[in-house]
Design an enzyme around this catalytic site. Structure first.
Site, PDB file in Angstrom:
ATOM      1  N   ASP A  81     -41.339 -28.088 -27.532  1.00  0.00           N
ATOM      2  CA  ASP A  81     -40.303 -29.058 -27.178  1.00  0.00           C
ATOM      3  C   ASP A  81     -39.556 -29.499 -28.446  1.00  0.00           C
ATOM      4  O   ASP A  81     -40.185 -29.851 -29.445  1.00  0.00           O
ATOM      5  CB  ASP A  81     -41.007 -30.265 -26.513  1.00  0.00           C
ATOM      6  CG  ASP A  81     -40.048 -31.251 -25.895  1.00  0.00           C
ATOM      7  OD1 ASP A  81     -38.941 -30.844 -25.501  1.00  0.00           O
ATOM      8  OD2 ASP A  81     -40.420 -32.443 -25.782  1.00  0.00           O
ATOM      9  N   HIS A  82     -38.252 -29.449 -28.415  1.00  0.00           N
ATOM     10  CA  HIS A  82     -37.407 -29.870 -29.553  1.00  0.00           C
ATOM     11  C   HIS A  82     -37.767 -29.215 -30.878  1.00  0.00           C
ATOM     12  O   HIS A  82     -37.928 -29.901 -31.889  1.00  0.00           O
ATOM     13  CB  HIS A  82     -37.436 -31.403 -29.708  1.00  0.00           C
ATOM     14  CG  HIS A  82     -36.754 -32.100 -28.587  1.00  0.00           C
ATOM     15  ND1 HIS A  82     -35.383 -32.150 -28.475  1.00  0.00           N
ATOM     16  CD2 HIS A  82     -37.249 -32.742 -27.518  1.00  0.00           C
ATOM     17  CE1 HIS A  82     -35.061 -32.810 -27.373  1.00  0.00           C
ATOM     18  NE2 HIS A  82     -36.165 -33.166 -26.762  1.00  0.00           N
ATOM     19  N   HIS A 174     -33.936 -40.215 -24.382  1.00  0.00           N
ATOM     20  CA  HIS A 174     -35.376 -40.252 -24.659  1.00  0.00           C
ATOM     21  C   HIS A 174     -35.830 -41.687 -24.863  1.00  0.00           C
ATOM     22  O   HIS A 174     -35.072 -42.518 -25.340  1.00  0.00           O
ATOM     23  CB  HIS A 174     -35.694 -39.423 -25.898  1.00  0.00           C
ATOM     24  CG  HIS A 174     -35.412 -37.960 -25.728  1.00  0.00           C
ATOM     25  ND1 HIS A 174     -34.242 -37.383 -26.134  1.00  0.00           N
ATOM     26  CD2 HIS A 174     -36.144 -36.976 -25.163  1.00  0.00           C
ATOM     27  CE1 HIS A 174     -34.271 -36.089 -25.849  1.00  0.00           C
ATOM     28  NE2 HIS A 174     -35.413 -35.809 -25.257  1.00  0.00           N
ATOM     29  N   HIS A 202     -33.878 -33.839 -19.791  1.00  0.00           N
ATOM     30  CA  HIS A 202     -34.752 -34.508 -20.757  1.00  0.00           C
ATOM     31  C   HIS A 202     -34.698 -36.010 -20.510  1.00  0.00           C
ATOM     32  O   HIS A 202     -33.727 -36.525 -19.970  1.00  0.00           O
ATOM     33  CB  HIS A 202     -34.285 -34.217 -22.191  1.00  0.00           C
ATOM     34  CG  HIS A 202     -34.715 -32.878 -22.697  1.00  0.00           C
ATOM     35  ND1 HIS A 202     -35.498 -32.722 -23.809  1.00  0.00           N
ATOM     36  CD2 HIS A 202     -34.479 -31.629 -22.222  1.00  0.00           C
ATOM     37  CE1 HIS A 202     -35.718 -31.437 -24.014  1.00  0.00           C
ATOM     38  NE2 HIS A 202     -35.112 -30.740 -23.066  1.00  0.00           N
ATOM     39  N   GLY A 203     -35.755 -36.705 -20.954  1.00  0.00           N
ATOM     40  CA  GLY A 203     -35.736 -38.162 -20.867  1.00  0.00           C
ATOM     41  C   GLY A 203     -35.870 -38.678 -19.446  1.00  0.00           C
ATOM     42  O   GLY A 203     -35.163 -39.596 -19.049  1.00  0.00           O
ATOM     43  N   SER A 205     -38.370 -40.268 -18.168  1.00  0.00           N
ATOM     44  CA  SER A 205     -39.145 -41.512 -18.083  1.00  0.00           C
ATOM     45  C   SER A 205     -38.218 -42.678 -17.765  1.00  0.00           C
ATOM     46  O   SER A 205     -37.280 -42.945 -18.507  1.00  0.00           O
ATOM     47  CB  SER A 205     -39.843 -41.803 -19.418  1.00  0.00           C
ATOM     48  OG  SER A 205     -40.794 -40.804 -19.698  1.00  0.00           O
ATOM     49  N   THR A 227     -42.368 -39.860 -22.660  1.00  0.00           N
ATOM     50  CA  THR A 227     -42.558 -41.279 -22.992  1.00  0.00           C
ATOM     51  C   THR A 227     -43.503 -42.004 -22.031  1.00  0.00           C
ATOM     52  O   THR A 227     -44.390 -42.743 -22.464  1.00  0.00           O
ATOM     53  CB  THR A 227     -41.191 -42.005 -23.008  1.00  0.00           C
ATOM     54  OG1 THR A 227     -40.343 -41.338 -23.938  1.00  0.00           O
ATOM     55  CG2 THR A 227     -41.339 -43.459 -23.416  1.00  0.00           C
TER      56      THR A 227
HETATM   57 ZN   LIG Z   1     -36.360 -34.019 -24.936  1.00  0.00          ZN
END
Ligand SMILES: [Zn+2]
Length: 273
Positions: A81-82, A174, A202-203, A205, A227
Site C-alpha cells: 500500500d502506498h 486518509h 482509499h480512505g 474509514s 485507520t
Molecule cells: Zn491509501
C-alpha cells in the site's frame, strides 16, 4: 485453483462488488482479519505499508500473511500500500507480493506516468497487479482539501501507463474526517465508463455505509480500510488497560482483537452486499 488478484478484481468490476483491502500492523490485527474473513467466508487483500514493513520486517510479514491464509483456508493476496519508491516495489515483488501500489500522486502528472509505467513494466515478470494513484487523496496529517481526479486525466494516465488499478480522488481522505465526507459518485461513474482500469477507494474509514455501497455500485472494485482498524484496536486496548493490571498480554490483547473482528465482519458485509 484460486483466481489471481487481477482476475478476482475483474470479476468484482463486472459484478459491481468489491474486495475489502485491509492493512495490518502486527500479529493481532492480522489475526483479526483472518478470523473475520473466515467467519464471513470472503476473499481478502492484506496490505502492508512501508512503515508496517519497517516495523514487522518484510519476510516475517509475508510469511505470517501467507501461512495464515493457508491455515484459515482463505483466498487472499498480499499488496503493498502506498509504495513510495521503485526500489521498495521491487523488494516486495521479490518477496512474493501479488500486488503493488506505486504512489507518485504528489509528483507532476507526467512524472507520475513515467514512474508508474516503469513499475508496470517491472511487475510483468511477476504477473503482479499494479495500482497507482491519480489526483490528491489527503494523507494523514495533510490538509483535507480536494483535487479530484478528472475523467480526461484518468483515461490518459491508464492509456500511457497500462496500469491495472487506479486510486482516484473523489472526495475521500486518509485518517479521520472532520465532517461527513461526500463522494462524487457522478465523477466516479464517468471515470468508470471511460476506462477499464480497476478503481480503488482509499480512505474508507468514516465514510457512511450507504455511501460505500453507492460507490461500489458505481464502479469501485477495491475498498481500502486502515485507520478504523488501528483506531478500534487502540481504543479498546486503552479501555481494558484502564481497568486491569494484568501483565499477561495474551489475556489483554484478545479483547482488542475481537473488537477489530466485529468491525471487519460489518465491513465485509457492506462490501459484499
Ligand atoms: Zn491509501
Amino acid at each position: 485453483m484460486a483466481l489471481n488478484i487481477k482476475e478476482q478484481l475483474k470479476n468484482c468490476q463486472h459484478s459491481h462488488t468489491a474486495l475489502l483491502a485491509t492493512n495490518f500492523y502486527n500479529l493481532e490485527t492480522l489475526l483479526a482479519i483472518f478470523k473475520a474473513a473466515a467467519e464471513e467466508n470472503v476473499p481478502i487483500i492484506l496490505q502492508l505499508t512501508q512503515s508496517s514493513i519497517d516495523y514487522i520486517g518484510l519476510d516475517v510479514a509475508v510469511s505470517m500473511a501467507r501461512q495464515g491464509l493457508k491455515d484459515y483456508g482463505l483466498t487472499g493476496w498480499i499488496h503493498l500500500d502506498h509504495g513510495q519508491s521503485v526500489d521498495l516495489v521491487h523488494k516486495c515483488l521479490d518477496s512474493g507480493f501479488d500486488s503493488v501500489m506505486i504512489d507518485a500522486s504528489e509528483k507532476p502528472f507526467q512524472e507520475n506516468v513515467e514512474i508508474t509505467a516503469q513499475v508496470v513494466e517491472m511487475a510483468k515478470a511477476y504477473n503482479a497487479n499494479v495500482e497507482a494513484e491519480l489526483g490528491y487523496i489527503a494523507k494523514l496529517g495533510q490538509q483535507q482539501e480536494y483535487n479530484y481526479t478528472t475523467v480526461e486525466d484518468a483515461v490518459s494516465f491508464v492509456h500511457q501507463t497500462g496500469v491495472d488499478a487506479l486510486a482516484i480522488a473523489i472526495g475521500s481522505a486518509h485518517g479521520f474526517y472532520k465532517a461527513t465526507p461526500k463522494l462524487d459518485i457522478k465523477r466516479l461513474s464517468e471515470i468508470h465508463n471511460a476506462t477499464d482500469a480497476i478503481l480503488v477507494l482509499h480512505g474508507s474509514s468514516g465514510i457512511p455505509d450507504d455511501m460505500i455501497k453507492d460507490a461500489i455500485r458505481n464502479g469501485i472494485s477495491k475498498v481500502n480500510l486502515a485507520t478504523e482498524i488501528k483506531d478500534t484496536f487502540m481504543k479498546n486496548l486503552k479501555e481494558t488497560l484502564m481497568t486491569t493490571d494484568e501483565i499477561d498480554l495474551r489475556k489483554v490483547f484478545p479483547k482488542a482483537t475481537n473488537s477489530v473482528i466485529d468491525l471487519l465482519r460489518n465491513k465485509y458485509n457492506i462490501v459484499q452486499a
